[in-house]
Design a protein around this motif. Sequence first.
Motif, short mmCIF file in Angstrom:
data_model
loop_
_atom_site.label_atom_id
_atom_site.label_comp_id
_atom_site.label_asym_id
_atom_site.label_seq_id
_atom_site.Cartn_x
_atom_site.Cartn_y
_atom_site.Cartn_z
N CYS A 84 0.19 1.32 0.82
CA CYS A 84 -0.71 1.22 1.99
C CYS A 84 -0.95 2.58 2.64
O CYS A 84 -1.78 2.68 3.55
N ALA A 85 -0.27 3.63 2.23
CA ALA A 85 -0.46 4.95 2.84
C ALA A 85 -1.92 5.38 2.71
O ALA A 85 -2.52 5.28 1.65
N GLY A 86 -2.47 5.87 3.80
CA GLY A 86 -3.84 6.38 3.80
C GLY A 86 -4.92 5.34 3.91
O GLY A 86 -6.10 5.69 3.92
N THR A 87 -4.55 4.06 4.03
CA THR A 87 -5.57 3.01 4.05
C THR A 87 -5.99 2.58 5.44
O THR A 87 -6.85 1.72 5.59
N ASN A 88 -5.39 3.18 6.47
CA ASN A 88 -5.82 2.83 7.84
C ASN A 88 -6.70 3.95 8.39
O ASN A 88 -7.90 3.97 8.19
N CYS A 89 -6.11 4.95 9.04
CA CYS A 89 -6.93 6.00 9.64
C CYS A 89 -7.30 7.07 8.63
O CYS A 89 -8.28 7.79 8.81
N GLY A 90 -6.53 7.21 7.56
CA GLY A 90 -6.85 8.18 6.52
C GLY A 90 -6.45 9.60 6.83
O GLY A 90 -6.68 10.50 6.02
N SER A 91 -5.81 9.84 7.98
CA SER A 91 -5.46 11.21 8.35
C SER A 91 -4.43 11.82 7.42
O SER A 91 -4.32 13.04 7.33
N CYS A 92 -3.66 10.98 6.74
CA CYS A 92 -2.62 11.51 5.85
C CYS A 92 -3.14 11.76 4.43
O CYS A 92 -2.40 12.24 3.58
N LYS A 93 -4.40 11.44 4.15
CA LYS A 93 -4.90 11.59 2.79
C LYS A 93 -4.78 13.02 2.26
O LYS A 93 -4.40 13.21 1.09
N PRO A 94 -5.07 14.04 3.07
CA PRO A 94 -4.85 15.40 2.55
C PRO A 94 -3.41 15.65 2.15
O PRO A 94 -3.15 16.33 1.16
N GLU A 95 -2.46 15.11 2.93
CA GLU A 95 -1.05 15.28 2.58
C GLU A 95 -0.69 14.51 1.32
O GLU A 95 0.16 14.94 0.54
N LEU A 96 -1.33 13.38 1.12
CA LEU A 96 -1.09 12.62 -0.12
C LEU A 96 -1.56 13.42 -1.33
O LEU A 96 -0.89 13.47 -2.37
N LYS A 97 -2.72 14.07 -1.20
CA LYS A 97 -3.22 14.91 -2.29
C LYS A 97 -2.27 16.06 -2.57
O LYS A 97 -1.97 16.39 -3.72
N THR A 98 -1.80 16.68 -1.50
CA THR A 98 -0.86 17.79 -1.66
C THR A 98 0.42 17.33 -2.33
O THR A 98 0.97 18.01 -3.20
N LEU A 99 0.91 16.18 -1.93
CA LEU A 99 2.13 15.63 -2.52
C LEU A 99 1.96 15.40 -4.01
O LEU A 99 2.84 15.73 -4.82
N LEU A 100 0.82 14.84 -4.42
CA LEU A 100 0.57 14.63 -5.84
C LEU A 100 0.52 15.96 -6.59
O LEU A 100 1.05 16.07 -7.70
N ALA A 101 -0.07 16.96 -5.97
CA ALA A 101 -0.15 18.27 -6.62
C ALA A 101 1.23 18.89 -6.74
O ALA A 101 1.57 19.48 -7.77
N GLU A 102 2.04 18.78 -5.69
CA GLU A 102 3.39 19.35 -5.72
C GLU A 102 4.28 18.65 -6.73
O GLU A 102 5.20 19.25 -7.30
N ALA A 103 4.00 17.37 -6.95
CA ALA A 103 4.81 16.62 -7.91
C ALA A 103 4.45 16.95 -9.36
O ALA A 103 5.08 16.45 -10.29
#
Length: 858
Positions: A832-851
């Motif tokens: 469910c992360a990023g599915t409400n306000c979406g403000s964390c979506k950039p951090e989700l992208k960064t996390l995927l890149a760091e992984a």
Amino acid sequence: MTLTRTTCPYCGVGCGVLAEADGTIKGDPDHPANLGRLCSKGAALGETIDLAGRLLRPKVMGQDADWETALDLVASKFSKAIAEHGPDSVAFYASGQLLIEDYYVANKLMKGFIGAANIDTNSRLCMASSVAGHKRAFGTDTVPGTYEDLEQADLIVLVGSNLAWCHPVLFQRIAAAKEARPHMRIVNIDPRRTATTDLADAHLQISPDGDVALFNGLLAHLADAQKLNASYLADHVNGMDAAIDVARQTDSAQSGLSAQERNAFFDLWANTDKVVTIYSQGVNQSAGGTDKVNAILNCHLATGRIGKPGMGPFSVTGQPNAMGGREVGGLANMLANHLELANADHRQAVQDFWRSPTICTAEGLKAVDLFEACADGKIKALWVMSTNPAVSLPDADGVATAIANVPFVVTSDIMEKTDTNDLAHVLLPATGWGEKDGTVTNSERRISRQRAFLPAPALARPDWQIISDVAGRMGFANAFSYQTPADIFAEYIALDAAVSHFPRDLDLSIFADADYAALIPTQWPRNGQRFFANGQFYHPDGKARMIPVKAPARAKSRFVLNTGRNRDQWHTMTRTGKSARLGAHLAEPYVEVNPADAAAMDVSPGALVKIESIYGQTILRALITPRIAKGQLFAPMHWTRQRTSKGTINSVVAPATDPFSGQPALKSGAVSAAVYRPKWYGFLASLSQPTPQTPYVAIAKTQAGWQAELASRKIPSDWETEMRTLSGLWDGDFAIQADPSAGTVRMAVSRAGLITGLFFVSPSPVVLSRTTVVGLIGTSTPPLVALAGHNGSDQPDAGATVCACFNVGRNTLLLAAANGAHSVAALGEVTCAGTNCGSCKPELKTLLAEAALPMAAE
């Protein structure tokens, strides 16, 4: 339960909210600002309406008092100061948190009955440079854009605006528009790489205050490339030649960008007809903020890209009612209803309408000047309404000292303990969001209702009523005999009608017959009517003006300090600090440091950094990141002396202001920085709120109690006494594990079989899962097990919070990614992360890149 349609009390987007008395909060799908969307802060509003820490009854000199006593004292002190020292000896400092009705009454009392203009507001820190720039260019303070323009543009230029964190719902509207129209281009102009940059096709990492050089360069390019709109300029604009001459004399390299970056931007802007330039605090909060605004406006006027769908300059405000405050004249240099304070006819018209005994004849003290007057002893009585200037203004320590120098200080607030309230003689309990009724105006000039869905607690009263009660005791009862906020709104609309013969942009006639109780979100002048569509402006000749502006000299200092906001916090955390969920994202004050600078200062991850200027010092946790350029620092402004010993960043910010707007330069302060080396670092989790006195401390609310980050250069002789002193947990069983060779200590306090406190000490920054440790408070975990600092195998550690809306941690997201969720959308489906306000979506992208995982196409 009964749903109440109201408006969010945070940023200037003005989102509609559906609220229930039990704290259930939803976005209003029928509100045109947000169409049902809410950001993380808005979604957590229900967690902030409890009465913990509330100011519930008047206090005089720290003692409970009744309303009659408190109001009599306030009225007598202000009246006495006016009688002995004149009307300019008193001042109001108000807030964009006030409603239109509150603002109107305060402005009326000060300017029309006291007879001075010493009423300013924290909106001075937000958008005063936009006001000044608009008036220079248009003749009035007109924001010409609408939110629909953001969805119709082919190019959006974001200047000094971290929209993803500071105006998340607008960011999501733009993201949705870009997804629907892939040819849309977005350029992000900002000295930092921010969450907003993730959406951009290009990031122009300009130097601090490089905006004028860049937009002057653009104007010169438009002229040289024959991209000016000659007929529009001839018919509707003055000042073109002078503005272009100065622009051509400007070296656009002063922007800090390469020639390739500049030319690509110039060509894109010049060859795209439908351009919207969104700007915010990175433009406004500058010693040259007004010139920055006019540099942007010049480019739109030169090309006629204004007054049409999908194009134009757009100032987005930081406060929920900053626009409403401007409309009712709640600034020291404005008169009510967009009338000119310097115009004698305007003043006479307002005085006649109010039937007031006097009217101010000169502008009052703007925010920074107002508190300098407090320091100089010129202000004898000060009333601070719904804001915390001892933290939010530059030179915050000096402002606190200035407030303490005023003979009589009264505050109206919802919370009892704030840095400013601690300096006041009288505290007046005001109703807060969810308890008060009135109206607010958002960034696109849309007036919406805030409605009460909770009863006023204890003795709290609405701000408009408190102000009116004091006015009555000062001898002005007949003019302030309002019974409801609807009475005030009706007077405000009637004043607008009474002065309609003066040429102005403000036209509230659409509200003349409105049903206040049932008022729907309504945009002035009339829903759908577009400003400047006919090329007519508000200077006497009907033309706009292009203003020649010069690029400022580049500041030279070891570090340039930029301040701003966090994703999940609001101003000085009076409200958002109550939500453990919001605090879990970034729980302590920090400073972003470029890796090269960190290496030069010997700053390792998690270390502390001391930042100093001639005004003060602060100690912050280092966040080493390439998002910040070398030679620059960034720190958020939210932490107060109630939550941290040395984390109030505005303590080091110089009180420099823009000469036209009086807005402080909060984005480019000259500071020094060095590593701070304590003898020990500590992390404390406690059932009760700690009150530590260590040189470095930052406390935050958790789901089960509180947490505190600590550091000191003094090693205590007895760690048990130290922990009990820090936590306030003087009873209960004590367990300790110490490793003298490593310099580590771990301690636990339990009572009746439940963990009430955990304390971890290390000679280096404490490394453990904070989420796990705070989750052990209040549980029956054996103390020695709790001191291990991690969950059992059946309770995986979620990690640091990334998505505040759904409380999703980093480790949960990494596990989902490892199991195949290789895109932001896939992470959303699983967690469910990023599915409400979406403000964390950039951090989700960064996390995927760091992984280092292959990122799937969205």
